[in-house]
Design a protein around this motif. Structure first.
Motif, short mmCIF file in Angstrom:
data_model
loop_
_atom_site.label_atom_id
_atom_site.label_comp_id
_atom_site.label_asym_id
_atom_site.label_seq_id
_atom_site.Cartn_x
_atom_site.Cartn_y
_atom_site.Cartn_z
N PHE A 1 8.88 23.05 -10.75
CA PHE A 1 9.34 22.61 -9.41
C PHE A 1 10.19 21.11 -9.94
N ASP A 2 10.84 20.52 -9.14
CA ASP A 2 11.42 19.14 -9.23
C ASP A 2 10.66 18.18 -8.17
N GLY A 3 10.97 16.94 -8.15
CA GLY A 3 10.52 16.16 -6.79
C GLY A 3 8.90 15.79 -6.93
N ASN A 4 8.52 15.09 -5.94
CA ASN A 4 7.21 14.42 -5.87
C ASN A 4 6.13 15.21 -5.23
N MET A 5 6.40 16.39 -4.72
CA MET A 5 5.31 17.12 -4.04
C MET A 5 4.64 17.97 -4.94
N VAL A 6 3.82 17.49 -5.85
CA VAL A 6 3.05 18.00 -6.81
C VAL A 6 1.80 18.20 -6.12
N PRO A 7 1.09 19.21 -6.58
CA PRO A 7 -0.34 19.26 -6.06
C PRO A 7 -1.25 18.01 -6.31
N GLY A 8 -1.86 17.77 -5.06
CA GLY A 8 -2.53 16.51 -4.95
C GLY A 8 -1.74 15.32 -4.18
N ALA A 9 -0.29 15.66 -4.04
CA ALA A 9 0.61 14.81 -3.29
C ALA A 9 0.23 14.56 -1.88
N PRO A 10 0.34 13.55 -1.31
CA PRO A 10 0.32 13.51 0.24
C PRO A 10 2.05 13.74 0.75
N SER B 1 0.75 -1.32 -0.14
CA SER B 1 0.01 0.04 -0.08
C SER B 1 0.69 1.33 -0.09
N VAL B 2 0.59 2.13 -0.85
CA VAL B 2 1.19 3.39 -0.86
C VAL B 2 0.03 4.47 -0.76
N PRO B 3 -0.04 5.71 -0.49
CA PRO B 3 -1.17 6.49 -0.54
C PRO B 3 -1.37 7.12 -2.07
N ALA B 4 -2.42 7.31 -2.49
CA ALA B 4 -2.68 7.98 -3.75
C ALA B 4 -2.19 9.44 -3.87
N PHE B 5 -1.62 9.74 -4.86
CA PHE B 5 -1.31 10.91 -5.24
C PHE B 5 -2.63 11.51 -6.32
N LEU B 6 -3.28 12.31 -5.57
CA LEU B 6 -4.51 12.83 -6.24
C LEU B 6 -4.36 14.09 -7.33
N VAL B 7 -3.53 13.63 -8.44
CA VAL B 7 -3.00 14.71 -9.23
C VAL B 7 -4.06 15.16 -10.12
N ASN B 8 -5.08 14.52 -10.17
CA ASN B 8 -6.30 14.88 -11.19
C ASN B 8 -7.21 15.75 -10.31
N SER B 9 -7.13 15.91 -8.75
CA SER B 9 -8.10 16.44 -8.13
C SER B 9 -8.65 17.77 -8.74
N ALA B 10 -9.98 17.84 -8.94
CA ALA B 10 -10.62 19.15 -9.12
C ALA B 10 -10.21 20.44 -7.88
N LEU B 11 -9.56 20.04 -6.88
CA LEU B 11 -9.22 21.00 -5.75
C LEU B 11 -7.99 21.41 -5.80
N ASN B 12 -7.07 20.79 -6.76
CA ASN B 12 -5.69 21.22 -6.99
C ASN B 12 -5.60 22.61 -7.88
N THR B 13 -4.42 23.33 -7.74
CA THR B 13 -4.29 24.88 -8.25
C THR B 13 -2.89 24.12 -9.05
N PRO B 14 -3.24 24.21 -10.45
CA PRO B 14 -2.14 23.70 -11.00
C PRO B 14 -0.69 24.66 -11.01
#
Length: 565
Positions: free
Chosen positions: A423-432, A405-418
């Motif tokens: 940026f580099d790395g994994n901390m994209v909008p929607g990331a845990p 189990s790993v957490p979902a990266f909610l990259v397609n969430s309507a709540l994210n601001t693009p």
């Protein structure tokens, strides 16, 4: 002789709930398993009154869910039970896979240092539930034991719930109803709501045995071991010298016969040897299921955990994804119930958690297909991958004994601001969010412990004492908003906190590294510790717009009606 004494929780007569015809409550939860209890605790942390019904008066029988992943542990930290679970449970990061007697593959769930929690904690479900009950009670949740829900009637503005107790039945209405009554959900069945997917034709035996063994605290998985030829076996260590063993049986196995001790004990002896003393504590038979409801939201009814979706046990995706359901749901529900966000915000619970459920179902299905191949060709592929993995690293990526189990990266969430900046790395909008060590008030601390239950603007600076005054003004404006936002300052050097801010010293530089941050970088963080937005340079207008989007004020929400393949 078992290792655990099951508690009996006090029954309270329903006289206070039967006065009036019927009473109305703001929030009712059905089911006191781990997910329902987590929802009740989170509700109280959000300041919500909550009433929970469960038809039993104790914790679940048997170890059941035993593996709690790093993200679930971080959620349990936010709920106030993480330390209890981690102190009692068995910590592990390494998993090993064997073909017959040879190791072919191993993995490390947390290869990098600088995380508060391990990759996994193994702990029998009854221990976890007891800790959750204690915490919910401390927070003032109204837990009603021996209250069996026998019917639910959806209403335009809530739901009517029919309940039976030892002192008679009654009806009660709820503004909002959370359904957490498990994989065999009576509420889902009574309402005729579909759950679609696939049931795999294979059976596994769970055997919990008490024994003293010097095996390391690792996950061991065998394909075709000499003690159980042509099948697979899984071994986990739990607390109190209890070991979980899963034996693949095949679809033709008789569940009732296989559960008998006289049939279990020879299997365990074949694995452990005749000289190893052990005691059988609990056993069960299960089949693989990968299914979900079409939608998790039905008006004022919100389905969570196994009531909404089911996956096979390999990969530890059941309880872990259930905790992530409530983690996503409860802050949204609190904002809606308090009038701080529109009702449509809850449609994003449906959309985002269906996205996560489908990801879990895909991974669980692939694991199941690898572990229990159903055709000659798939078995040949599986065996070839295992043989090659002994000596060739490329083949180890093909070995699938349960992607964990790993957490979902909610990259397609309507709540994210693009992103508008690079940026580099994994901390994209929607990331845990990733954790990291920090210093707070001169004491060692952890980043994630300073976040959660509220929106936070995390600002990076070189020093606190040279901070641009405009940041202090921005912090004051955000704190006074309809949905308050706390400003958290992460600095490269220790220093005193400016007015209205909390300062975290990035002790090892890992916060800046993991968030690709430099002075001026800012992250807007949701109450569930997911990234909502980020900027290289920001201003009040940008944060307000991102906050409006993250609270459903401006986001266009699409509900996914697809059924997983």
């Amino acid at each position: 002789m078992g290792t655990y004494t099951y508690p009996t929780f006090p029954y309270r007569a329903p006289a206070d709930l039967m006065a009036g015809a019927p009473q109305r409550k703001p929030l009712v939860i059905i089911g006191a398993g781990p997910v329902g209890l987590a929802a009740a605790i989170d509700a109280r942390l959000q300041g919500l009154e909550v009433l929970l019904f469960d038809e039993e008066d104790s914790v679940s029988f048997g170890s059941r869910a035993v593996c709690y992943a790093k993200r679930a542990l971080e959620i349990l930290d936010r709920l106030g039970v993480g330390d209890t679970v981690c102190e009692k449970g068995v910590s592990w990061n390494v998993g090993r896979t064997f073909l017959q007697e040879d190791e072919v593959y191993r993995f490390n769930l947390v290869p990098d240092a600088g995380h508060k929690r391990p990759g996994m904690i193994n702990l029998q479900q009854y221990h976890l539930e007891e800790a959750l009950v204690k915490r919910a009670t401390e927070l003032g949740a109204d837990l009603r034991w021996k209250y069996k829900v026998v019917g639910v009637q959806p209403l335009d503005d809530g739901a009517r719930v029919m309940v039976e107790t030892p002192d008679g039945g009654f009806e009660i209405e709820a503004d909002w109803l959370i359904v957490a009554d498990g994989a065999r959900s009576n509420v889902r069945r009574q309402l005729g709501l579909d759950i679609e997917g696939h049931v795999f034709k294979d059976r596994f035996l769970i055997a919990d045995v008490i024994m003293k063994a010097d095996f390391p605290a690792e996950r061991w998985f065998w394909f075709d071991p000499p003690f159980h030829p042509n099948q697979s076996v899984l071994l986990h260590k739990q607390s109190d010298n209890v070991w979980r063993i899963d034996f693949q049986l095949g679809w033709d196995a008789d569940p009732e016969e296989e559960k008998k001790p006289e049939n279990i004990i020879p299997r365990v002896k074949a694995m452990l040897g005749d000289d190893r003393e052990f005691e059988l504590e609990w056993a069960s038979i299960y089949t693989f299921q990968c299914r979900r409801m079409k939608n998790f939201r039905h008006g004022r009814l919100l389905f969570v955990g196994d009531a909404a979706h089911q996956v096979s046990p390999f990969g530890a995706r059941g309880a872990n994804s259930g905790f992530q359901d409530t983690d996503d749901l409860m802050w949204k529900l609190a904002l809606v119930m308090k009038g701080q966000a529109p009702d449509a915000l809850l449609d994003t619970y449906d959309a985002d958690r269906i996205y996560a459920a489908d990801e879990n179902i895909r991974n669980s299905t692939r694991s199941t297909d690898f572990i229990t191949p159903k055709s000659k060709v798939s078995r040949q592929f599986r065996n070839a991958a295992l043989q090659l993995a002994r000596h060739h690293p490329f083949a180890r990526k093909l070995v699938n004994s349960g992607r964990l189990s790993v957490p979902a990266f909610l990259v397609n969430s309507a709540l994210n601001t693009p992103d508008a900046d690079a940026f580099d790395g994994n901390m994209v909008p929607g990331a845990p969010m990733d954790d990291a060590p920090v210093r707070l008030g001169g004491q060692d601390a952890w980043l994630l412990d300073q976040l959660g239950n509220r929106f936070v603007l995390m600002v990076f600076a070189d020093r606190a004492d040279t901070l641009d005054p405009s940041w202090i003004a921005l912090a004051g404006e955000l704190a006074a908003g309809t949905v308050p936002v706390q400003t958290l300052l992460v600095t490269a050097h220790p220093g005193a906190a400016p007015s209205g801010m909390t300062v975290l010293y990035d002790r090892d530089g890992l916060v800046a590294q993991r968030y690709d941050a430099r002075p001026g970088t800012a992250y807007l963080v949701r109450p569930d510790q997911h990234v909502a937005a980020r900027w290289r340079r920001t201003e009040l207008g940008l944060v307000r717009a991102a906050l409006a989007r993250a609270t459903g004020q401006t986001a266009a929400v699409a509900v996914d009606d697809t059924v997983p393949a």
